[in-house]
Write an enzyme that holds these catalytic residues in place. Structure first.
Site, PDB file in Angstrom:
ATOM      1  N   GLU A  37       0.834  -1.211   0.000  1.00 29.60           N
ATOM      2  CA  GLU A  37       0.000   0.000   0.000  1.00 29.60           C
ATOM      3  C   GLU A  37       0.865   1.254   0.000  1.00 29.60           C
ATOM      4  O   GLU A  37       0.538   2.248  -0.655  1.00 29.60           O
ATOM      5  CB  GLU A  37      -0.954   0.010   1.209  1.00 29.60           C
ATOM      6  CG  GLU A  37      -2.115  -0.970   1.090  1.00 29.60           C
ATOM      7  CD  GLU A  37      -3.043  -0.656  -0.083  1.00 29.60           C
ATOM      8  OE1 GLU A  37      -3.010   0.474  -0.596  1.00 29.60           O
ATOM      9  OE2 GLU A  37      -3.784  -1.556  -0.505  1.00 29.60           O
ATOM     10  N   TYR A 120      -6.260   6.395   4.789  1.00 26.49           N
ATOM     11  CA  TYR A 120      -6.420   5.429   3.698  1.00 26.49           C
ATOM     12  C   TYR A 120      -5.628   4.146   3.982  1.00 26.49           C
ATOM     13  O   TYR A 120      -6.172   3.033   3.916  1.00 26.49           O
ATOM     14  CB  TYR A 120      -5.974   6.030   2.345  1.00 26.49           C
ATOM     15  CG  TYR A 120      -5.794   4.932   1.344  1.00 26.49           C
ATOM     16  CD1 TYR A 120      -6.903   4.322   0.780  1.00 26.49           C
ATOM     17  CD2 TYR A 120      -4.530   4.418   1.060  1.00 26.49           C
ATOM     18  CE1 TYR A 120      -6.763   3.246  -0.070  1.00 26.49           C
ATOM     19  CE2 TYR A 120      -4.369   3.336   0.214  1.00 26.49           C
ATOM     20  CZ  TYR A 120      -5.492   2.755  -0.344  1.00 26.49           C
ATOM     21  OH  TYR A 120      -5.351   1.670  -1.167  1.00 26.49           O
ATOM     22  N   ASP A 138      -9.254   6.140  -1.349  1.00 23.81           N
ATOM     23  CA  ASP A 138      -8.181   6.799  -2.114  1.00 23.81           C
ATOM     24  C   ASP A 138      -8.817   7.540  -3.292  1.00 23.81           C
ATOM     25  O   ASP A 138     -10.045   7.650  -3.376  1.00 23.81           O
ATOM     26  CB  ASP A 138      -7.137   5.770  -2.572  1.00 23.81           C
ATOM     27  CG  ASP A 138      -7.708   4.804  -3.605  1.00 23.81           C
ATOM     28  OD1 ASP A 138      -8.932   4.826  -3.852  1.00 23.81           O
ATOM     29  OD2 ASP A 138      -6.920   4.030  -4.186  1.00 23.81           O
TER      30      ASP A 138
END
Ligand code: SF4
Length: 346
Positions: A37, A120, A138
């Site tokens: 991520e 996020y 996002d």
């Protein structure tokens, strides 16, 4: 059931049939999900894959990341850009070793406290690795939600993003939160994409989508205009002595903080101007050859560069010297210098 909630079953169904196989998705362990991520924050999936594989091979867990020498970490990140992401990753790993027994906590709020983890990423890790029903909103998800709900709210405003997080929190399925978040992102990445036409004809949510029904999906989302990037002109020097190149470390704060760089001066200098700078640095070149202009674009700044190849007869003080192999394997130079570095490493 609200239209927004109604989209959950067809979305999950579509995801089940269309999810791309990705290394971090196929083995969604917390460490792998977290690192992927962070890498994906500013970089495309295809570009991340080889970086992710190398990273997992060399630093396969939190403890290895926490203990990695800075040079190794920067080398693994070289080319991904936004190096503060790598530094924060390591800082967070050190916190995990010191305070969490080397494991990522299965708790959204605790994840949020770690360096480099915002709402996020905390939501993505919590939902994908731990099946916690937390939103992970996002740019892809924001775009999809704005189109689905035909909202003209400005997504650059933090309040709009928070409102979308709340909307998602209300509908996120308790039994498949990770799949839901990934499905939204995947839809945004592959069907309801940025720029150009959304592919509503093949979209599993077309029948429920207000933006599609009203024919305004293409105009959404609304975003405030970005400030123009600042342009900085620079002259980059390839100072070459006996097969070695001079490099130096950037300052500890600001753009590309603490990374290695090629020596440079402000402004796009003529050969005479370049000669004066070299003189100030105590350098008397044997030869000075102009190199082509190059440009590098950061988020808020553009570097417009010119360069000179400078052959030296003695090594001046104040630089670190590196041969071709060391430049390729040991020192992490930001890709902003790539055009000039290639002139040396070939
Ligand atoms: Fe996006 Fe079109 Fe699907 Fe609506 S129908 S979510 S605009 S691709």
């Amino acid at each position: 059931m609200s239209a927004f909630k109604e989209m959950v079953p067809p979305l999950l169904d579509w995801y089940g049939r269309n999810a791309r196989s990705l290394p971090w998705r196929d083995r969604p362990e917390p460490y792998r999900v977290w690192v992927s991520e962070i890498m994906l924050q500013q970089t495309r999936v295809e570009a991340v894959k080889p970086y992710f594989a190398r990273f997992m091979e060399e630093l396969p867990g939190v403890a290895a990341l926490a203990a990695a020498p800075e040079q190794q970490l920067m080398k693994l990140w070289e080319g991904l850009g936004y190096y503060s992401r790598a530094r924060n990753l390591q800082k967070a790993a050190q916190v995990l070793v010191e305070q969490y027994g080397g494991e990522l906590p299965a708790d959204y709020e605790e994840l949020l406290r770690l360096p480099g983890i915002g709402p996020y990423t905390a939501g993505a890790v919590a939902s994908i690795a731990f099946q916690i029903p937390a939103p992970a909103v996002d740019g892809n998800v924001l775009r999809v939600v704005m189109r689905l709900t035909a909202s003209r709210d400005n997504i650059s405003e933090p309040a709009v993003k928070r409102a979308v997080e709340e909307q998602v929190r209300e509908v996120i399925p308790r039994d498949r939160p990770g799949d839901f978040n990934q499905a939204m992102m995947e839809l945004g990445a592959t069907v309801c994409g940025p720029g150009g036409e959304p592919r509503c004809l093949v979209c599993p949510l077309a029948a429920l989508c207000e933006g599609n029904r009203l024919g305004i999906a293409r105009e959404l989302p609304v975003k405030a205009k970005k400030k123009a990037r600042r342009i900085e002109e620079k002259t980059v020097f390839l100072l070459v002595y006996n097969g070695e190149l001079a490099i130096r470390r950037r300052e500890d704060s600001g753009l590309l903080a603490g990374l290695w760089e090629l020596p440079s001066a402000e402004g796009r200098l003529s050969p005479e101007g370049a000669g004066e700078v070299l003189q100030d640095w105590g350098i008397r070149p044997l030869a000075l050859k102009p190199l082509p202009a190059a440009k590098h674009i950061f988020t808020h700044v553009e570097w417009h560069m010119t360069g000179y190849w400078v052959k030296l007869k003695e090594k001046p003080d104040g630089f670190t010297w590196a041969g071709r192999n060391e430049l390729l394997e040991v020192y992490a130079l930001p890709s902003a210098f790539r055009a000039y570095l290639d002139a040396f490493t070939g």
